[in-house]
Design a protein around this motif. Structure first.
Motif, PDB file in Angstrom:
ATOM      1  N   CYS A  37       0.578  -1.150  -0.002  1.00  0.00           N
ATOM      2  CA  CYS A  37       0.193   0.377  -0.274  1.00  0.00           C
ATOM      3  C   CYS A  37       0.771   1.055  -0.217  1.00  0.00           C
ATOM      4  O   CYS A  37       0.898   2.208  -0.937  1.00  0.00           O
ATOM      5  N   PHE A  38       1.863   1.151   0.935  1.00  0.00           N
ATOM      6  CA  PHE A  38       2.687   2.126   0.733  1.00  0.00           C
ATOM      7  C   PHE A  38       3.378   2.349  -0.731  1.00  0.00           C
ATOM      8  O   PHE A  38       3.903   3.360  -0.735  1.00  0.00           O
ATOM      9  N   LEU A  39       3.881   1.713  -1.461  1.00  0.00           N
ATOM     10  CA  LEU A  39       4.466   1.535  -2.449  1.00  0.00           C
ATOM     11  C   LEU A  39       3.348   2.574  -2.955  1.00  0.00           C
ATOM     12  O   LEU A  39       4.264   3.085  -3.931  1.00  0.00           O
ATOM     13  N   ARG A  55      -7.493  -0.966  -5.365  1.00  0.00           N
ATOM     14  CA  ARG A  55      -8.569  -1.684  -6.376  1.00  0.00           C
ATOM     15  C   ARG A  55      -9.405  -2.065  -4.622  1.00  0.00           C
ATOM     16  O   ARG A  55     -10.456  -2.398  -4.169  1.00  0.00           O
ATOM     17  N   VAL A  56      -9.049  -1.015  -3.439  1.00  0.00           N
ATOM     18  CA  VAL A  56      -9.909  -0.371  -2.523  1.00  0.00           C
ATOM     19  C   VAL A  56     -10.779   0.794  -2.832  1.00  0.00           C
ATOM     20  O   VAL A  56     -10.328   2.156  -3.332  1.00  0.00           O
ATOM     21  N   GLY A  57     -10.947   0.575  -1.067  1.00  0.00           N
ATOM     22  CA  GLY A  57     -11.692   2.558  -1.313  1.00  0.00           C
ATOM     23  C   GLY A  57      -9.979   3.117  -0.117  1.00  0.00           C
ATOM     24  O   GLY A  57      -9.841   2.737   0.355  1.00  0.00           O
ATOM     25  N   GLN A  58     -10.832   4.813  -1.373  1.00  0.00           N
ATOM     26  CA  GLN A  58      -9.426   6.046  -0.404  1.00  0.00           C
ATOM     27  C   GLN A  58      -9.764   5.770   1.396  1.00  0.00           C
ATOM     28  O   GLN A  58      -8.045   5.716   2.502  1.00  0.00           O
ATOM     29  N   PRO A  59     -10.742   5.187   2.171  1.00  0.00           N
ATOM     30  CA  PRO A  59     -10.347   5.464   3.793  1.00  0.00           C
ATOM     31  C   PRO A  59      -9.151   4.647   3.994  1.00  0.00           C
ATOM     32  O   PRO A  59      -8.486   4.165   4.528  1.00  0.00           O
ATOM     33  N   VAL A  61      -6.844   2.444   2.540  1.00  0.00           N
ATOM     34  CA  VAL A  61      -5.803   2.905   1.588  1.00  0.00           C
ATOM     35  C   VAL A  61      -4.781   4.131   2.868  1.00  0.00           C
ATOM     36  O   VAL A  61      -3.532   4.109   3.649  1.00  0.00           O
ATOM     37  N   SER A  62      -5.783   5.140   3.712  1.00  0.00           N
ATOM     38  CA  SER A  62      -5.106   6.163   4.411  1.00  0.00           C
ATOM     39  C   SER A  62      -5.281   5.338   6.035  1.00  0.00           C
ATOM     40  O   SER A  62      -4.498   5.644   6.798  1.00  0.00           O
ATOM     41  N   ARG A  63      -6.111   4.802   6.180  1.00  0.00           N
ATOM     42  CA  ARG A  63      -6.407   4.006   7.773  1.00  0.00           C
ATOM     43  C   ARG A  63      -4.882   2.878   7.355  1.00  0.00           C
ATOM     44  O   ARG A  63      -3.595   2.626   8.809  1.00  0.00           O
ATOM     45  N   LEU A  65      -2.347   3.488   5.725  1.00  0.00           N
ATOM     46  CA  LEU A  65      -1.093   3.848   5.570  1.00  0.00           C
ATOM     47  C   LEU A  65      -0.427   4.410   6.804  1.00  0.00           C
ATOM     48  O   LEU A  65       0.441   4.290   7.525  1.00  0.00           O
ATOM     49  N   ALA A  66      -1.644   4.746   7.863  1.00  0.00           N
ATOM     50  CA  ALA A  66      -1.518   5.657   9.210  1.00  0.00           C
ATOM     51  C   ALA A  66      -1.521   4.396  10.565  1.00  0.00           C
ATOM     52  O   ALA A  66      -0.649   4.640  11.233  1.00  0.00           O
ATOM     53  N   ARG A  67      -1.426   3.175   9.908  1.00  0.00           N
ATOM     54  CA  ARG A  67      -0.599   2.512  10.775  1.00  0.00           C
ATOM     55  C   ARG A  67      -0.172   1.935  10.153  1.00  0.00           C
ATOM     56  O   ARG A  67       0.965   1.584  11.357  1.00  0.00           O
ATOM     57  N   LEU A  68       1.145   2.307   9.300  1.00  0.00           N
ATOM     58  CA  LEU A  68       1.860   1.340   9.307  1.00  0.00           C
ATOM     59  C   LEU A  68       2.795   2.787   9.871  1.00  0.00           C
ATOM     60  O   LEU A  68       4.144   2.319  10.635  1.00  0.00           O
ATOM     61  N   GLU A  69       2.509   4.220  10.003  1.00  0.00           N
ATOM     62  CA  GLU A  69       3.501   4.559  10.300  1.00  0.00           C
ATOM     63  C   GLU A  69       3.833   5.412  11.662  1.00  0.00           C
ATOM     64  O   GLU A  69       4.603   5.153  12.343  1.00  0.00           O
ATOM     65  N   ARG A  70       2.115   4.385  12.775  1.00  0.00           N
ATOM     66  CA  ARG A  70       2.272   4.154  13.737  1.00  0.00           C
ATOM     67  C   ARG A  70       2.982   3.123  14.438  1.00  0.00           C
ATOM     68  O   ARG A  70       3.549   3.214  15.552  1.00  0.00           O
ATOM     69  N   ALA A  71       3.365   2.397  13.432  1.00  0.00           N
ATOM     70  CA  ALA A  71       4.297   1.215  13.965  1.00  0.00           C
ATOM     71  C   ALA A  71       5.465   1.479  14.096  1.00  0.00           C
ATOM     72  O   ALA A  71       6.100   1.038  14.740  1.00  0.00           O
TER      73      ALA A  71
END
Length: 319
Positions: A37-39, A55-59, A61-63, A65-71
């Motif tokens: 997702c990040f790539l 082929r997923v919703g924008q929310p 993708v945002s979630r 990314l947020a989880r990756l940054e949090r981790a």
């Protein structure tokens, strides 16, 4: 398959300051999909584009990314500007993520029987050299199939770990890739078959300026920068792949500019291809990821260079 992050998530105070994690915080669990997702975000330059590719919703993708940054406890994306850009940490992590995704794909693919060698392309492959290359590989390595895969993104699936090598046109700017130039090819104009200019022997870029220009923003090489400032088409039509590009032109909605190989690989009864006398040629390269790769990758690169050189030296060949 998931990758365990051994440190707990790092919360942030307002303004971006890092708050020391509480000892009771639970570690995050990341999966390979978080890296993919990040790539996708990094390559598309937007959450919207990444969502369309995945082929997923924008929310979602945002979630992700947020989880990756949090981790990671890192800010990977700068959201303070009108256009999404990677932070310095994001640019560094992009290269590591690409290596990890590629290693994962190779590990899974080589489990059990050897998997085929995968050659990606976004459109037109290697043009007239495609069939000779596939045939020569089958003759020299009959025990190892070579799969040609069309993948509609900027690196034809290479940075996502979907292929071992990719045939790419134009400048290759994605980090973590090594390219070998194979040859150059002329550009041609693509116009509707009933266009007033369809009967011409050739065109120049100025001939296309009065028309709407079809732009494949996902994997295409043409932009309005091909024309001098203020001299290009006044309007554009954005498409996501070669099929939609052809359909728009055949319907009379736009004209296009592409590599000459498209004429042979993607003929269309509603589209006429014409030489563009003043357009700069396109470079066709074979790209691989940096770092360790399958030994067969070097073999295919050597064979591709041999096939394209032989084609250029053949009587009647044209660049």
């Amino acid at each position: 398959m998931s990758v365990r992050v051994l440190c707990p998530p790092v919360p942030r105070r307002p303004g971006g300051a890092v708050t020391p994690p509480a000892s009771s915080a639970s570690p995050e669990t990341l999966e390979i999909r978080h890296l993919r997702c990040f790539l996708a975000i990094a390559e598309e330059g937007s959450v919207t584009g990444a969502a369309a590719r995945l082929r997923v919703g924008q929310p979602a993708v945002s979630r992700t990314l947020a989880r990756l940054e949090r981790a990671l406890g890192l800010r990977l994306v700068d959201r303070s500007t009108h256009h999404l850009v990677l932070t310095a940490e994001g640019r560094a992590f992009r290269e590591r993520a690409a290596v990890a995704v590629a290693a994962f794909a190779q590990a899974v693919g080589t489990a059990g029987s050897p998997r085929p060698l995968r050659l990606g392309h976004a459109w037109s492959a290697a043009g007239p050299y495609t069939t000779p290359l596939l045939r020569r590989w089958h003759e020299t390595r009959p025990g190892l199939p070579l799969e040609l895969l069309r993948i509609d993104d900027r690196t034809a699936g290479l940075t996502q770990g979907e292929v071992d090598l990719a045939l790419l046109r134009g400048p290759v700017t994605a980090p973590g890739l090594v390219t070998v130039e194979l040859y150059t090819e002329p550009r041609v104009a693509a116009v509707p078959s009933d266009s007033p200019v369809a009967g011409r022997r050739s065109l120049v870029l100025a001939d296309l300026a009065p028309y709407t220009l079809a732009l494949n923003t996902v994997s295409g090489t043409t932009t309005t920068d091909l024309w001098p400032p203020g001299a290009g088409p006044g309007s554009t039509l954005t498409v996501a792949n070669t099929d939609d590009w052809l359909a728009a032109i055949a319907a009379g909605l736009a004209v296009g500019v592409t590599a000459r190989a498209t004429q042979g690989v993607h003929p269309h009864p509603g589209v006429v291809y014409l030489p563009l006398a003043d357009a700069p040629p396109l470079t066709v390269s074979l790209a691989r990821r940096t770092g360790p790769v399958r030994p067969e990758v070097a073999e295919l690169i050597a064979l591709a260079r041999e096939v394209t050189r032989a084609g250029d030296s053949a009587p009647g060949s044209a660049r």
